[in-house]
Motif scaffolding. Structure first.
Motif, PDB file in Angstrom:
ATOM      1  N   LYS A   1       0.832  -1.206   0.000  1.00  0.00           N
ATOM      2  CA  LYS A   1       0.000   0.000   0.000  1.00  0.00           C
ATOM      3  C   LYS A   1       0.864   1.254   0.000  1.00  0.00           C
ATOM      4  CE  LYS A   1      -4.186  -1.872   2.182  1.00  0.00           C
ATOM      5  NZ  LYS A   1      -5.057  -1.857   3.396  1.00  0.00           N
ATOM      6  N   MET A   2       1.930   1.250   0.798  1.00  0.00           N
ATOM      7  CA  MET A   2       2.822   2.410   0.848  1.00  0.00           C
ATOM      8  C   MET A   2       3.504   2.619  -0.509  1.00  0.00           C
ATOM      9  SD  MET A   2       2.832   4.034   3.751  1.00  0.00           S
ATOM     10  CE  MET A   2       4.453   4.807   3.870  1.00  0.00           C
ATOM     11  N   ALA A   3       4.050   1.549  -1.084  1.00  0.00           N
ATOM     12  CA  ALA A   3       4.748   1.665  -2.365  1.00  0.00           C
ATOM     13  C   ALA A   3       3.780   2.065  -3.475  1.00  0.00           C
ATOM     14  CB  ALA A   3       5.430   0.349  -2.701  1.00  0.00           C
TER      15      ALA A   3
ATOM     16  N   VAL B   1       2.834   8.752 -12.878  1.00  0.00           N
ATOM     17  CA  VAL B   1       2.035   9.971 -12.860  1.00  0.00           C
ATOM     18  C   VAL B   1       2.421  10.876 -14.029  1.00  0.00           C
ATOM     19  CG1 VAL B   1       1.523  12.072 -11.535  1.00  0.00           C
ATOM     20  CG2 VAL B   1       1.679   9.866 -10.363  1.00  0.00           C
ATOM     21  N   GLN B   2       3.679  10.854 -14.390  1.00  0.00           N
ATOM     22  CA  GLN B   2       4.202  11.778 -15.396  1.00  0.00           C
ATOM     23  C   GLN B   2       3.984  11.319 -16.830  1.00  0.00           C
ATOM     24  OE1 GLN B   2       8.343  12.121 -14.378  1.00  0.00           O
ATOM     25  NE2 GLN B   2       7.982  13.662 -12.791  1.00  0.00           N
ATOM     26  N   GLN B   3       4.058  10.003 -17.080  1.00  0.00           N
ATOM     27  CA  GLN B   3       4.031   9.498 -18.450  1.00  0.00           C
ATOM     28  C   GLN B   3       2.957   8.436 -18.628  1.00  0.00           C
ATOM     29  OE1 GLN B   3       8.325   8.334 -18.537  1.00  0.00           O
ATOM     30  NE2 GLN B   3       8.388   9.550 -20.415  1.00  0.00           N
ATOM     31  N   LEU B   4       2.426   8.365 -19.848  1.00  0.00           N
ATOM     32  CA  LEU B   4       1.488   7.306 -20.202  1.00  0.00           C
ATOM     33  C   LEU B   4       2.280   6.115 -20.729  1.00  0.00           C
ATOM     34  CD1 LEU B   4      -1.402   6.277 -20.638  1.00  0.00           C
ATOM     35  CD2 LEU B   4      -1.303   7.299 -22.932  1.00  0.00           C
TER      36      LEU B   4
ATOM     37  N   CYS C   1       3.753   5.352  -6.045  1.00  0.00           N
ATOM     38  CA  CYS C   1       3.780   5.167  -7.494  1.00  0.00           C
ATOM     39  C   CYS C   1       2.598   5.824  -8.201  1.00  0.00           C
ATOM     40  CB  CYS C   1       3.814   3.673  -7.837  1.00  0.00           C
ATOM     41  SG  CYS C   1       5.389   2.873  -7.468  1.00  0.00           S
ATOM     42  N   CYS C   2       1.441   5.855  -7.550  1.00  0.00           N
ATOM     43  CA  CYS C   2       0.259   6.352  -8.251  1.00  0.00           C
ATOM     44  C   CYS C   2      -0.121   7.786  -7.897  1.00  0.00           C
ATOM     45  CB  CYS C   2      -0.942   5.427  -8.038  1.00  0.00           C
ATOM     46  SG  CYS C   2      -1.671   5.448  -6.384  1.00  0.00           S
ATOM     47  N   THR C   3       0.577   8.412  -6.934  1.00  0.00           N
ATOM     48  CA  THR C   3       0.194   9.769  -6.544  1.00  0.00           C
ATOM     49  C   THR C   3       1.344  10.776  -6.496  1.00  0.00           C
ATOM     50  OG1 THR C   3       0.454   9.367  -4.158  1.00  0.00           O
ATOM     51  CG2 THR C   3      -1.707   8.866  -5.138  1.00  0.00           C
TER      52      THR C   3
END
Length: 273
Positions: free
Chosen positions: A191-193, A206-209, A197-199
């Motif tokens: 959950k922490m990792a 978050v930066q690239q598709l 990664c997602c926020t």
């Protein structure tokens, strides 16, 4: 690790990946499930790229990847595969790795990647359905330092102290993918990792598709507007997508992903161009 009590609908999962065999606790089943999984469920980060957190509760993962025909990244892909294998009866442990791929030498990354260790007839195997374009397309023996061929690439695992180093063979030689130990990780660890990664604004997800799909003939990779295909035999081809419509059509046709609709999603996708 506290077990998630949610049970996977195995019939729906098998239909999703096109698996028609009789699952048993064998290496043949392990190879077949991994091959069908990575061919059918793409690696993708559309949810965090569009600014939404990724829910890694097992029921949410199953709903997204199985019932809504979406893909996901490591915390989703490998959590789903682990649950399926455990229901079949495999001995599976969730691990965590420090990503080294395309990182500067000496870079000290966090343990931000989920992978699996499966013990079968006393032999430990590395299983990973969620490392994007370099995902090993077959289980890798962890008790061997020899090079190991998979349908798409050659890998080697080296034990250094208490950590394993996974490398892939490329044209220039051996390139590191990640390093990991065999300590089981908890739901809280993931959950922490996953939250980072997602926020986190510095997270690549978050930066690239990003979208990848490994098919029997090769690997499809999308990075923002750049689409490439690397066949097992033959030269790599590349294409630059023209606009949001072209991007949506490519995601659906090549990766089987229907991007959520709406003005907010279109604005985010338009930013790529």
């Amino acid at each position: 690790m506290t077990a998630d009590t949610h049970g996977i609908d195995l019939d729906s999962y098998f239909a999703r990946i096109g698996y028609s065999g009789r699952p048993a606790q064998t290496l043949q089943t392990l190879k077949a499930l991994l091959a069908r999984h990575i061919d059918s469920i793409p690696f993708e980060n559309i949810t965090p790229f569009l600014g939404e957190p990724v829910n890694i509760e097992l029921a949410a993962i199953e709903d997204k990847l199985v019932h809504h025909q979406r893909g996901g990244y490591c915390f989703e892909q490998n959590a789903l595969l682990r649950a399926v294998l455990q229901q079949i009866g495999f001995q599976v442990t969730g691990l965590a790795a420090r990503v080294l791929w395309q990182m500067p030498e000496g870079h000290q990354s966090a343990q931000s990647h989920m992978l699996l260790r499966v013990v079968l007839e006393g032999v430990p195997y590395l299983l990973d359905a969620g490392f994007g374009s370099n995902t090993p397309s077959a289980p890798l023996r962890m008790d061997s330092a020899a090079r190991q061929s998979t349908p798409h690439a050659v890998y080697r695992l080296t034990l250094i102290g208490e950590e394993y180093l996974l490398e892939i063979r490329i044209a220039q030689g051996w390139a590191p993918l990640y390093r990991f130990d065999c300590r089981p990780r908890t739901a809280g660890d993931y959950k922490m990792a996953n939250w980072y990664c997602c926020t986190h604004p510095e997270s690549r997800f978050v930066q690239q598709l990003i979208a990848t799909r490994i098919v029997p003939e090769g690997r499809h990779v999308l990075l923002d507007r750049q689409l490439s295909y690397q066949p097992i035999d033959g030269p790599k081809t590349e294409k630059t997508l023209a606009d949001v419509g072209d991007l949506r059509r490519t995601l659906l046709a090549v990766f089987g992903i229907e991007v959520p609709s709406g003005a907010g999603a279109d604005r985010k996708l338009a930013g790529i161009f």
